[in-house]
Scaffold this motif. Structure first.
Motif, mmCIF file in Angstrom:
data_model
loop_
_atom_site.group_PDB
_atom_site.id
_atom_site.type_symbol
_atom_site.label_atom_id
_atom_site.label_comp_id
_atom_site.label_asym_id
_atom_site.label_seq_id
_atom_site.Cartn_x
_atom_site.Cartn_y
_atom_site.Cartn_z
ATOM 1 N N MET A 23 0.846 -1.192 0.000
ATOM 2 C CA MET A 23 0.000 0.000 0.000
ATOM 3 C C MET A 23 0.882 1.243 0.000
ATOM 4 N N ARG A 24 0.722 2.093 -0.995
ATOM 5 C CA ARG A 24 1.536 3.301 -1.112
ATOM 6 C C ARG A 24 0.716 4.518 -0.698
ATOM 7 N N GLU A 25 1.303 5.358 0.157
ATOM 8 C CA GLU A 25 0.684 6.609 0.581
ATOM 9 C C GLU A 25 1.716 7.720 0.465
ATOM 10 N N ILE A 26 1.239 8.941 0.267
ATOM 11 C CA ILE A 26 2.111 10.111 0.175
ATOM 12 C C ILE A 26 1.729 11.095 1.279
ATOM 13 N N VAL A 27 2.669 11.348 2.185
ATOM 14 C CA VAL A 27 2.468 12.385 3.205
ATOM 15 C C VAL A 27 2.874 13.712 2.580
ATOM 16 N N LEU A 28 1.984 14.680 2.612
ATOM 17 C CA LEU A 28 2.165 15.917 1.834
ATOM 18 C C LEU A 28 1.951 17.156 2.688
ATOM 19 N N ASP A 29 2.742 18.195 2.385
ATOM 20 C CA ASP A 29 2.551 19.490 3.036
ATOM 21 C C ASP A 29 2.923 20.588 2.045
ATOM 22 N N THR A 30 2.344 21.757 2.221
ATOM 23 C CA THR A 30 2.657 22.908 1.380
ATOM 24 C C THR A 30 2.891 24.135 2.251
ATOM 25 N N GLU A 31 3.581 25.103 1.693
ATOM 26 C CA GLU A 31 3.665 26.450 2.275
ATOM 27 C C GLU A 31 3.121 27.425 1.244
ATOM 28 N N THR A 32 2.547 28.521 1.720
ATOM 29 C CA THR A 32 1.848 29.454 0.839
ATOM 30 C C THR A 32 2.142 30.905 1.240
ATOM 31 N N THR A 33 1.588 31.814 0.451
ATOM 32 C CA THR A 33 1.741 33.241 0.781
ATOM 33 C C THR A 33 0.633 33.732 1.708
ATOM 34 N N GLY A 34 -0.353 32.884 1.981
ATOM 35 C CA GLY A 34 -1.467 33.307 2.824
ATOM 36 C C GLY A 34 -2.462 32.189 3.010
ATOM 37 N N PHE A 35 -3.695 32.556 3.374
ATOM 38 C CA PHE A 35 -4.691 31.552 3.741
ATOM 39 C C PHE A 35 -5.720 31.237 2.667
ATOM 40 N N ASP A 36 -5.856 32.091 1.659
ATOM 41 C CA ASP A 36 -6.974 31.909 0.725
ATOM 42 C C ASP A 36 -6.519 32.067 -0.724
ATOM 43 N N PRO A 37 -6.520 30.984 -1.498
ATOM 44 C CA PRO A 37 -6.122 31.110 -2.903
ATOM 45 C C PRO A 37 -7.080 31.973 -3.723
ATOM 46 N N LEU A 38 -8.324 32.096 -3.270
ATOM 47 C CA LEU A 38 -9.288 32.925 -3.997
ATOM 48 C C LEU A 38 -9.003 34.414 -3.817
ATOM 49 N N SER A 39 -8.151 34.741 -2.830
ATOM 50 C CA SER A 39 -7.763 36.140 -2.607
ATOM 51 C C SER A 39 -6.420 36.463 -3.259
ATOM 52 N N GLY A 40 -5.938 35.574 -4.095
ATOM 53 C CA GLY A 40 -4.688 35.830 -4.808
ATOM 54 C C GLY A 40 -3.461 35.224 -4.159
ATOM 55 N N HIS A 41 -3.639 34.471 -3.080
ATOM 56 C CA HIS A 41 -2.489 33.842 -2.445
ATOM 57 C C HIS A 41 -2.065 32.614 -3.242
ATOM 58 N N ARG A 42 -0.764 32.305 -3.167
ATOM 59 C CA ARG A 42 -0.187 31.267 -4.014
ATOM 60 C C ARG A 42 0.615 30.265 -3.197
ATOM 61 N N LEU A 43 0.833 29.152 -3.810
ATOM 62 C CA LEU A 43 1.658 28.089 -3.230
ATOM 63 C C LEU A 43 3.136 28.410 -3.471
ATOM 64 N N VAL A 44 3.998 28.185 -2.463
ATOM 65 C CA VAL A 44 5.421 28.503 -2.616
ATOM 66 C C VAL A 44 6.347 27.313 -2.334
#
Length: 229
Positions: A1-22
């Motif tokens: 069984m393969r699983e991927i533990v994932l995390d991201t950092e961003t410029t803020g809390f809401d992508p709909l407000s123009g924040h992006r993944l970094v």
């Protein structure tokens, strides 16, 4: 069984407000054990970095300015995660940002059903207790003293340990094999020593000795069988 533990950092809390993944960090698990395979990329957000976000992860706009765009890393990212379950702490947050980036470049989004939220797991197991990553590391005795700021790969590595504890902890003694360098299960070979077959036919001397013994017995069963034959 393969699983991927994932995390991201961003410029803020809401992508709909123009924040992006970094930043994206992923750790591969096979049969609930880390294989050593990881995916890690910094991403140019094509915008400034708010001070609040910089205090969290320490990634400045200047540092990210020469990093690849999401469109440049998306194929490698999707190839790495393949169709595996995504283990994420507060899955809705990370999935929203990943899907916003995918939608921005015209790629199909990832269904939420692919994600497993460790925050929900922790709250179900420890009702009323803190469920953030630092609190769970303390609870399970996982060393996170090197975590002075958030980082996608570091947090994925810590989350992998937390996740294994949430599902009952590692039990390597129950593993029937080991993982090869690609994470595939490899059975442990068993060496057996063969012994030569034992002869079961009686020798002539043994047969004569047996007949003499039977002859001394009264109404011996062996004699009755011989007479019947």
């Amino acid at each position: 069984m393969r699983e991927i533990v994932l995390d991201t950092e961003t410029t803020g809390f809401d992508p709909l407000s123009g924040h992006r993944l970094v930043e994206i960090g992923c750790v591969e698990l096979v049969n609930h054990l880390p294989t050593g395979e990881v995916f890690h990329r910094y991403v140019n957000p094509e915008r400034d970095m708010p001070e609040e976000a910089f205090k969290v992860h320490g990634l400045s706009a200047a540092f990210l300015s020469d990093k690849p765009l999401f469109s440049d890393v998306v194929d490698a990212f999707l190839d790495f995660i393949a169709d595996s379950t995504l283990v994420i702490h507060n899955a809705e947050f990370d999935m929203r940002f990943i899907n916003a980036e995918l939608a921005r470049i015209g790629r199909p989004t990832l269904p939420m059903a692919r994600s497993l939220d460790t925050v929900a797991m922790a709250r179900k197991r420890f009702p009323g207790a803190q469920a953030n990553l630092d609190a769970l590391c303390r609870r399970f005795g996982i060393d996170n003293t090197h975590r002075t700021q958030h980082g996608a790969l570091l947090d994925s590595e810590l989350l992998a340990e937390v996740y294994l504890q949430l599902i009952g902890g590692r039990q390597p003694g129950l593993e029937l094999g080991t993982l090869d360098r690609q994470g595939a299960s490899r059975a442990t070979p068993v060496v057996r020593t063969s012994r030569p077959a034992r002869p079961h036919a009686a020798t002539e001397a043994e047969a004569e000795a047996h007949a003499a013994f039977v002859g001394k017995l009264k109404n011996a069963i062996w004699g009755r069988n011989s007479a019947e034959e």
